[in-house]
Structures are given as structure tokens and as C-alpha cells.
Design a protein around this motif. Structure first.
Motif, PDB file in Angstrom:
ATOM      1  N   LYS A  33       0.831  -1.206   0.000  1.00 13.35           N
ATOM      2  CA  LYS A  33       0.000   0.000   0.000  1.00 13.35           C
ATOM      3  C   LYS A  33       0.864   1.253   0.000  1.00 13.35           C
ATOM      4  N   ALA A  34       0.372   2.281  -0.673  1.00 17.14           N
ATOM      5  CA  ALA A  34       1.088   3.552  -0.701  1.00 17.14           C
ATOM      6  C   ALA A  34       1.220   4.090   0.718  1.00 17.14           C
ATOM      7  N   GLY A  35       2.397   4.593   1.048  1.00 13.42           N
ATOM      8  CA  GLY A  35       2.619   5.189   2.354  1.00 13.42           C
ATOM      9  C   GLY A  35       2.971   4.216   3.455  1.00 13.42           C
ATOM     10  N   SER A  36       3.036   2.926   3.136  1.00 17.37           N
ATOM     11  CA  SER A  36       3.339   1.964   4.200  1.00 17.37           C
ATOM     12  C   SER A  36       4.839   1.691   4.293  1.00 17.37           C
ATOM     13  N   PHE A  37       5.234   1.027   5.371  1.00 16.82           N
ATOM     14  CA  PHE A  37       6.626   0.639   5.608  1.00 16.82           C
ATOM     15  C   PHE A  37       6.642  -0.882   5.591  1.00 16.82           C
ATOM     16  N   VAL A  38       7.146  -1.445   4.491  1.00 17.88           N
ATOM     17  CA  VAL A  38       7.105  -2.891   4.324  1.00 17.88           C
ATOM     18  C   VAL A  38       8.525  -3.447   4.294  1.00 17.88           C
ATOM     19  N   LEU A 189      16.255   7.968  10.050  1.00 28.45           N
ATOM     20  CA  LEU A 189      16.014   8.750   8.839  1.00 28.45           C
ATOM     21  C   LEU A 189      14.935   8.095   7.976  1.00 28.45           C
ATOM     22  N   ILE A 190      15.073   6.788   7.776  1.00 27.80           N
ATOM     23  CA  ILE A 190      14.118   6.067   6.937  1.00 27.80           C
ATOM     24  C   ILE A 190      12.719   6.134   7.542  1.00 27.80           C
ATOM     25  N   ASN A 196       6.785  11.178   8.202  1.00 28.39           N
ATOM     26  CA  ASN A 196       6.539  12.607   8.025  1.00 28.39           C
ATOM     27  C   ASN A 196       6.439  13.056   6.574  1.00 28.39           C
ATOM     28  N   GLN A 197       7.014  12.276   5.649  1.00 31.57           N
ATOM     29  CA  GLN A 197       6.945  12.722   4.252  1.00 31.57           C
ATOM     30  C   GLN A 197       6.133  11.752   3.410  1.00 31.57           C
ATOM     31  N   ASP A 198       5.579  10.751   4.087  1.00 38.63           N
ATOM     32  CA  ASP A 198       4.641   9.873   3.407  1.00 38.63           C
ATOM     33  C   ASP A 198       5.261   9.092   2.257  1.00 38.63           C
ATOM     34  N   ILE A 199       6.561   8.830   2.352  1.00 36.67           N
ATOM     35  CA  ILE A 199       7.210   8.028   1.312  1.00 36.67           C
ATOM     36  C   ILE A 199       7.010   6.546   1.640  1.00 36.67           C
ATOM     37  N   THR A 200       6.591   5.769   0.660  1.00 35.05           N
ATOM     38  CA  THR A 200       6.463   4.333   0.864  1.00 35.05           C
ATOM     39  C   THR A 200       7.865   3.751   1.034  1.00 35.05           C
ATOM     40  N   ILE A 201       8.076   2.961   2.082  1.00 34.44           N
ATOM     41  CA  ILE A 201       9.397   2.365   2.303  1.00 34.44           C
ATOM     42  C   ILE A 201       9.314   0.861   2.066  1.00 34.44           C
ATOM     43  N   ILE A 202      10.211   0.365   1.213  1.00 32.29           N
ATOM     44  CA  ILE A 202      10.341  -1.079   1.033  1.00 32.29           C
ATOM     45  C   ILE A 202      11.761  -1.438   1.444  1.00 32.29           C
ATOM     46  N   ASP A 210      15.374  -4.344  13.498  1.00 33.19           N
ATOM     47  CA  ASP A 210      14.849  -3.193  12.754  1.00 33.19           C
ATOM     48  C   ASP A 210      13.502  -3.522  12.122  1.00 33.19           C
ATOM     49  N   VAL A 211      13.430  -4.712  11.518  1.00 33.89           N
ATOM     50  CA  VAL A 211      12.191  -5.110  10.850  1.00 33.89           C
ATOM     51  C   VAL A 211      11.040  -5.102  11.854  1.00 33.89           C
ATOM     52  N   ALA A 212      11.289  -5.678  13.020  1.00 30.33           N
ATOM     53  CA  ALA A 212      10.248  -5.766  14.038  1.00 30.33           C
ATOM     54  C   ALA A 212       9.841  -4.380  14.533  1.00 30.33           C
ATOM     55  N   LYS A 213      10.834  -3.515  14.653  1.00 29.36           N
ATOM     56  CA  LYS A 213      10.580  -2.217  15.266  1.00 29.36           C
ATOM     57  C   LYS A 213       9.843  -1.261  14.329  1.00 29.36           C
ATOM     58  N   TYR A 214      10.194  -1.282  13.041  1.00 24.82           N
ATOM     59  CA  TYR A 214       9.709  -0.216  12.172  1.00 24.82           C
ATOM     60  C   TYR A 214       8.587  -0.599  11.205  1.00 24.82           C
ATOM     61  N   SER A 215       8.501  -1.889  10.813  1.00 22.80           N
ATOM     62  CA  SER A 215       7.609  -2.159   9.680  1.00 22.80           C
ATOM     63  C   SER A 215       6.134  -2.231  10.035  1.00 22.80           C
ATOM     64  N   ASP A 216       5.302  -1.867   9.048  1.00 19.63           N
ATOM     65  CA  ASP A 216       3.858  -2.075   9.147  1.00 19.63           C
ATOM     66  C   ASP A 216       3.521  -3.493   8.717  1.00 19.63           C
TER      67      ASP A 216
END
Lengths: 287, 266, 279
Positions: A33-38, A189-190, A196-202, A210-216
């Protein structure tokens, strides 16, 4: 516009029609999805890097389609019309400092925007803006990128990619080889770019903490197959799954499990380390 | 991975009599037969040579597909030279003439020989690369160069250089691929536009590649020194390629085949 | 009393055009059989120090004595027979296209004869559990396997000292563990002295001592257990505070009596559950 990423029945084979042919992606279906952290996880050689290279058409599928916003990539996609797509999808490779080449840091950052046809008078602003985001001092901008330390080079390389103002950012092991301080900076930063800038992160990563802490959401790859796409706690709470996919346990999960086995049971699974510390201390205080 | 394929993808580890030959003997004979191809000048001598190479292919147990793969990259050059031969040579019986185009029996015969020469040379070198791994080739070359030691040529250093270069081919190939992908993602179109633009587009690839190659070289030299390497010191070798009766036999065979070719020559 | 195997006396080193010493009047000694970790940020002089110890560069001042031999041009080969280094990036330490030939490289340089060489190579590969990859191309192996091959190349020459120059920093946690366990095993078996540059507490906790470098100076010479207690700025030495340590410090802050020494994951879990069951 909706910039979600959609894979439909994507198959990719390396070295087609040779004795060395092997299937790198086997009928992949997914939606980011757009805007998600995967985060995409899995062993080396499971197909993670091959998968993400399809998102900006560095590789094209043998069959199936990939949709990125209103772009469609399939086996017949022409190499000529990819600039708009690649401007939208930024890609930070492993050890991205390998890509630095220009005389000055400034020129290196400006390289992408110029390729994508940004107006030249806007470039100085872009350079200033992204170097601030990645924490590169102004007086470094006129230096040769090769004079910088490893950690600074990594930041410049990330600035290179951010300079084209991507809406989707793919990162392959962005913290590999950095010291703890550098790692923390890059991960924050990522996360900030996402929140805050709504960039989709893959994010492609072996760092399960890190995966556990940050991802949706987490996507698990194994031998070219997508074997699981789920929320991080669903994956990390299930030790059998972790074992099955040969994934490292995050420290927080490991401690949780060890405490559990010895009869110290916490009510919730805390993936965040600070949350876990607080939960432990509160429980000890209760008694 | 074109470069990778070119050098490494070709070696097929198998158990054939040709695989087992001494690499020095194999390289020497490969060169010898390539030269011998140039001595063939008649239909009979070419046929004999072809027959011999077909036997070699059979003995090496290599799939015919690999030979087509060796020929394909050169196919345009081959067709071009053949076309020139057919269209522009004089002599023999005239078959067709229009403007400067001149098709003669002589031209056609030459074109056929030329074509066979190409195929023979490519097949011979393919047999060598299919049956000999790169490391063996570098050892083989250093054995063949040994006489040059008397002339103070640093044979040992040279052969180590070759094997290190070969060892870094996959590493640098991987890096090339990654850097190309990274720059593509930053909007570079490799090999499009005019000549100047095309050449310019390779700068963002070549500079990082050189930087990385120098870094590798620098670190590797430190690692080698720490492992006791000193330039020009005598070293022993882990690999010792034996000399079998078959190697001796193959040398006699080479003499025998040369005789046949010379007899069948016009 | 244990023998002094490395003795560094007041060494300094400056790179060509630098305006500062990379190593500044450094002195320390290491006993035979010790495991010593060196920590410090990038640019603190760690790698320079390693290069000095192996005679790859020459100090401007001071002496280095390795196993009773002073490092100078005459002794260089002898000293390198005693020291084996495993570097950070496996890519940059392989010379050969097969595992067995790479392991043999140090032996070839020392002019071992073939029959002996083959036996030693097989044994060294067996020690690191890589014998079945003998004929593989090192660049096709995983990072952890590559470092095991590099380690085999090092132990093949029977060194007295092994230097780990961030050898595990590019590996995943599982591969890290395998390497550390291997080093531990070999250290006891071959009576090795280990000198390791690292950022990883999982590795540091095994060492007898830690040397902290900053800007070419030796700041501290300390037990790993005291690291976090005596230093409130470990992050300035490129060290990450492990979870167990964060937890211990928080517990202490909240008035729990958990002691001042570093404890690892297993130990802290034990402490918590014991404390809990006593309640």
C-alpha cells in the motif's frame, strides 16, 4: 494518486534457456500500500533483491505484471520509457557508496535530478534540502565524495536517491557495515521519511530487530516464493514460523520467550525494546 | 552476466579424457591445431581437419549447444567476411557481375574455406575452455612460459597475476551489475542517444568501478603480504598437473595429423 | 607466570601528509593465551595498529616485540609466521579461485612441499568444517563460509597469534556465532593469543581485556564486564549497548540490586526469573 505496488503472477527466471537456468521468482502476487513501511526478509538467495528490482523495472518479468501507480511493467515493457517510473521509485542498493563518482558531493547529488530533467535553477535548492535531511554539512558539499568517511559516503549516496524526490523508496540492507551510531541514524532517517513525508518504504533486511521495530508489514521470501505477508507481530510472535523460514529472532522476542519459558509471563508481546524494558520493570515492581 | 559467461560459464566440469589432459599440453595443442588449420587449403585437407575436430568434440563429451553459443557472438563478423569474399573476389569462373559486385567460383570456394576455418578455430578454442577451468589455463600458461625465466621474465609473478585477475572477474562483474543498476535507478540510460552521450553515460559506471578495483587491489596486497607473500620469492605449488601417457600419445597424434594435412594439401 | 607475547613500547605513527599522529605514543603488552579486544570508532587507529603489529607499516618511534623478536626488516618473515590475520572483507583476502588453493597460499609462500601441503590444507579445512567445499570457488560461498575459509588459511601456518580485523562485522548473527565459537575452540586447542577489533558485545564478552582507542591514544585498558559501568559514553567508541545491558541499567535506576558488571541475555533472564520467584 494511489501509488501502491501490485504484483500479479510474476515469474522471473535467471539465465533463461541455458543449462544454468533457475527460477528466481515463482508466481509472486502481492500488494504494497502507498505510504506503508514494508520489510522483505528471507535468506540470501531467496529472491528478495530480484523481487525489488522489478519495482523500478531493472528486471522485467518473464510473465505476469507489476503495477506501480499507473505504470504497468510486463515482459514487453520498453526500456525507453522508464524515466518517469524510476523517478517515482528510488532505489538504495547495498553499499550504495559504490555508486559515487562525481568531482564533488554537490555534483553527485545533482546527478539524478539532472538526468530526470529537473530545471537547473532548482538544483541548488534540492541539493541543500536533501543534504540537510541526511545530515551532511554544507562545507562538505564542495569536497570530493572520495575524501569522506564511510559513514558520510553512505549518507551522500542516500541523498543522491532522495534528490529525485521519490514517492517509493526501496532500500537493500541500508545499514550494512556501519557502526551502531550510523545504523541508528539511517534507520531513524528512513522511519522519518515514511512517517513525516509519506514516502512508501520497502526495506530488504536481515536485521530482524529493525524489521520488528519499524515495519507495518513483513513479506517473507523463500526459494523464490512469497511464503508469507503479514503484520510483524504475527510473524515474530510465532517461533515456529521463524524457525521454518530460518529467520533470526529479534532480541526483544528472544528475551520474551526466554522469560516465558522460565515462568515470567508478560501479557503482550513487545517488539519495541523500550516497551519491553518498561513491561519487565513494571511487572517486577508489582510484586 | 555476459562477461561471467564468457570466461567462467563455459567450463563444464566433466569426466572426459580431454578434461584429464595436462593443461599445458592442452593449451599447446590447441594453439598448434589452430595454426594447422591455416595450412589446410583443399577440400580434402579441410574435411580431414573437420573430421578430427568432430572426434575431439565427441571425446570431450561436450554438448553441441555450447559450440553454437561460442559461434553466435561472432556470427556477424563471420557473415560479413564471407559476404565480402563472395561478392568482391576475382578469379575462377565468373557467375554473376553487376557494378563492382563480382561473384566467381573462386570467391565461393574461398568463402566456404573461410567459413570452415572460422568454425574450426572457434570449435578448437571452445573445446579448450569447456574442458579446462580458468585456473588450469593460467597454470598451463605459466608452465609453457617457464623457458622465459632464463631471460629474467618474472613468470611466477605473471602467472599469479593472471590467476588473481581471473579470481576477481566474478567479483567485479557483480559490482559492475550493481553499479549499472544503481545508476539506471538514478536516471542513466546506458547506450542510448548520440555517440558523445553514450560515451558520457559510462563515466558514472567506470569511475566507481576503478575506485573499487583500486580498493580491492590495495586491500588484497596487504592481505597477501600478511600471508607471507614476497614478490620474486620462490614459491611451491599446491597443484601439480601430472603428465599421462595420453598426453604423450596426443603429441604423437598431432604429428600424425599434421602429416595427413600436408599430404592432402594441394 | 604467563609469557609476554606482544610488547608494544611507546610507538607512534603518522601517515605521510597527515597533521596528526594516527597512533600516539602507545604502550601495552599482551600475555600468551590472552584474548584482547580493541574497540574504537573508525579513524581511532585500530587498523593502523594492526598493520604496525604485522610489520606492514613501520612505526616512526618506539618498538614492537612479538614473541621475543623485535619487528624490523630482518625479522619480518619470522614475525609473519607467528601472526595470522582475518580481515573484514572476505572479497579482499582471497587470491585463488578454489578454496583449497586459497588455503594453500600461505604454505606456498613458505615453500612447503606438495604432499605436506595437501595434508595441512585438508586438516585446516576440517577444523573449520569446510572440507566439503574444498573445490568450490570462494566467491560463490556465503560471507560466513568465506571467513571460515580465511580462518583455515590462517591456522594452516600454525600462528601463535590470531588477529581478527573486524572479521565478523559483515556477517549475520548466526554466522558471527559460528566464527566466534570456532575461534574459542581453536584458541584452546592451539594455545592461541587472540587480538580482535570489533564492535560486537557478543564477541567482546569472551575477551579477557578491552583496549579502548580514541584518536590514536589508548584511553583505557579494562575488563569487558566493567565496560558499560565505567564508561557512560560507550557509543563514542563505536559500541552499541546490548539489550541486556540497557535492561540492567534501567533496573538499577529503578532501585533493583543487580550489580555493576555486564551480564548477557541468558544471565539477565535468570536474574529476573529468580528475583520474581523469590517474591
Amino acid at each position: 494518486m494511489d501509488n501502491s505496488v501490485l504484483f500479479k503472477n510474476v515469474i522471473y527466471k535467471y539465465q533463461m534457456n541455458t543449462p544454468f537456468q533457475h527460477t528466481a521468482l515463482n508466481n509472486i502476487n502481492l500488494k504494497i500500500k502507498a505510504g506503508s513501511f514494508v520489510s522483505i526478509v528471507g535468506k540470501t538467495g531467496s529472491g528478495k533483491s530480484t523481487l525489488v528490482k522489478h519495482i523500478n523495472a531493472l528486471l522485467k518479468p518473464n510473465s505476469g505484471t507489476i503495477n506501480v501507480g499507473n505504470f504497468t511493467i510486463n515482459s514487453k515493457t520498453n526500456n525507453k520509457n522508464l524515466k518517469k517510473l524510476r523517478r517515482k521509485v528510488g532505489m538504495v542498493f547495498q553499499f550504495p557508496e559504490q555508486q559515487l563518482f562525481a568531482n564533488t558531493v554537490k555534483e553527485d547529488i545533482a546527478f539524478g535530478p539532472l538526468n530526470f530533467g529537473y530545471e537547473e535553477n532548482k538544483i541548488p535548492n534540492i541539493v541543500e534540502h536533501v543534504s540537510k535531511i541526511v545530515g551532511i554539512d554544507k562545507d562538505l558539499l564542495n569536497k570530493s565524495p572520495f575524501e569522506l568517511s564511510g559513514g558520510q559516503q553512505r549518507r551522500v549516496a542516500i541523498a543522491d536517491v532522495l534528490a529525485t524526490n521519490p514517492e517509493i523508496l526501496i532500500l537493500d540492507e541500508p545499514t550494512a557495515g556501519l557502526d551502531p551510531e550510523g545504523k541508528k541514524f539511517i534507520m531513524n532517517l528512513i522511519n522519518d521519511l515514511n512517517k513525516n513525508q509519506d514516502i512508501t518504504i520497502i526495506l530488504v533486511s536481515h536485521q530482524m530487530d529493525d524489521v520488528a521495530k519499524y515495519s507495518d508489514e513483513v513479506i517473507v521470501m523463500q526459494d523464490g516464493n512469497l511464503v508469507k505477508q503479514c503484520y510483524p507481530d504475527e510473524l515474530f510472535a510465532n517461533t515456529n514460523l521463524l524457525k521454518k523460514y530460518d529467520l533470526q529472532m529479534p532480541v526483544s522476542v528472544k528475551i520474551n520467550l526466554m522469560l516465558n519459558e522460565r515462568g515470567f509471563k508478560l501479557n503482550d508481546l513487545h517488539l519495541d525494546e523500550d516497551d519491553l524494558i518498561n513491561a519487565i520493570i513494571n511487572k517486577l515492581k508489582e510484586c | 552476466m555476459p562477461m561471467d559467461n564468457f570466461i567462467f560459464g563455459r567450463y563444464l566440469p566433466m569426466d572426459s579424457i580431454i578434461h584429464k589432459m595436462n593443461p599445458a599440453a592442452k593449451i599447446f595443442l590447441c594453439f598448434y591445431f589452430v595454426i594447422l588449420v591455416f595450412f589446410a587449403n583443399s577440400l580434402l585437407s579441410y574435411s580431414a581437419m573437420c573430421l578430427f575436430v568432430i572426434v575431439l568434440i565427441f571425446l570431450s563429451k561436450s554438448p553441441i549447444k555450447m559450440f553454437f553459443k561460442g559461434i553466435m557472438p561472432l556470427i556477424w563478423i563471420i557473415l560479413f567476411t564471407i559476404a565480402i569474399q563472395i561478392l568482391f573476389s576475382s578469379g575462377g569462373e565468373m557467375i554473376y557481375k553487376i557494378g563492382i559486385i563480382n561473384i566467381t567460383t573462386f570467391g565461393i570456394k574461398n568463402a566456404i574455406f573461410l567459413f570452415m576455418r572460422f568454425i574450426l578455430i572457434i570449435s578448437l578454442s571452445t573445446i579448450l575452455t569447456i574442458t579446462t577451468d580458468p585456473l588450469e589455463i593460467s597454470s598451463g600458461i605459466s608452465i609453457l612460459l617457464r623457458p622465459l625465466k632464463k631471460l629474467k621474465f618474472p613468470v611466477e609473478t605473471f602467472s599469479l597475476m593472471i590467476s588473481i585477475a581471473l579470481r576477481f572477474v566474478p567479483t567485479l562483474t557483480d559490482e559492475t551489475k550493481t553499479i549499472m543498476d544503481a545508476q539506471r535507478s538514478r536516471g542513466v540510460d546506458f547506450g542510448s542517444g548520440g555517440l558523445v552521450k553514450r560515451v558520457k553515460s559510462f563515466i558514472p559506471l567506470l569511475i566507481p568501478l576503478f575506485v573499487s578495483a583500486f580498493k580491492h587491489a590495495d586491500n588484497l596486497s596487504i592481505a597477501m603480504e600478511s600471508r607471507g607473500y614476497r614478490i620474486n620469492n620462490r614459491r611451491t605449488h599446491y597443484n601439480n598437473y601430472g603428465w599421462s601417457n595420453f598426453d604423450t600419445l596426443s603429441l604423437f597424434l598431432a604429428v600424425f595429423i599434421s602429416m595427413i594435412i600436408f599430404i592432402l594439401r594441394k | 607466570m604467563a609469557n609476554n607475547i606482544i610488547d608494544v613500547r611507546n610507538i607512534s605513527f603518522k601517515y605521510g601528509d597527515a597533521n596528526k599522529n594516527a597512533i600516539n605514543d602507545l604502550s601495552f603488552s599482551i600475555d600468551e593465551g590472552e584474548w584482547v579486544s580493541i574497540i574504537g570508532k573508525n579513524g581511532s587507529g585500530k587498523t593502523t595498529l594492526i598493520n604496525l603489529l604485522d610489520g606492514l607499516i613501520k612505526s616512526n618511534n618506539g618498538d614492537i616485540i612479538v614473541d621475543n623478536l623485535k619487528i624490523d626488516n630482518k625479522n619480518l618473515d619470522n614475525i609473519r609466521d607467528k601472526i595470522g590475520i582475518v580481515f573484514q572483507n572476505p572479497e579482499n583476502q582471497f587470491v585463488a579461485s578454489t578454496v583449497k588453493e586459497d588455503v594453500a597460499f600461505g604454505l606456498e609462500n613458505r615453500q612447503y612441499d606438495i604432499s605436506k601441503m595437501h595434508k595441512i590444507v585438508d586438516n585446516a579445512l576440517k577444523e573449520v568444517d569446510m572440507l566439503k567445499y574444498k573445490d568450490s570457488n570462494p566467491s560463490k560461498l556465503s560471507g560466513g563460509q568465506q571467513q571460515r575459509v580465511a580462518l583455515a588459511g590462517v591456522i594452516a601456518i600454525l600462528p601463535k597469534i590470531i588477529i581478527l580485523d573486524e572479521s565478523t562485522s559483515m556477517l549475520d548473527p548466526k554466522a558471527k556465532k559460528i566464527i566466534i565459537n570456532l575461534i574459542n575452540k581453536l584458541r584452546i586447542k592451539n594455545k592461541l593469543t587472540v587480538l580482535s577489533i570489533t564492535h560486537d558485545m557478543n564477541e567482546i564478552q569472551y575477551s579477557d581485556r578491552v583496549l579502548l582507542l580514541k584518536d590514536g591514544n589508548l584511553i583505557k585498558n579494562i575488563s569487558p564486564l566493567k565496560l558499560f559501568n565505567e564508561l557512560d559514553d560507550v557509543e563514542n567508541y563505536g559500541l552499541e549497548i546490548p539489550f541486556s545491558e540497557k535492561l540492567r541499567l534501567q533496573l538499577k535506576k529503578n532501585g533493583f540490586n543487580i550489580g555493576n558488571n555486564y551480564i548477557n541475555d541468558e544471565e539477565i533472564v535468570k536474574w529476573i526469573t529468580q528475583y520474581y520467584s523469590k517474591m
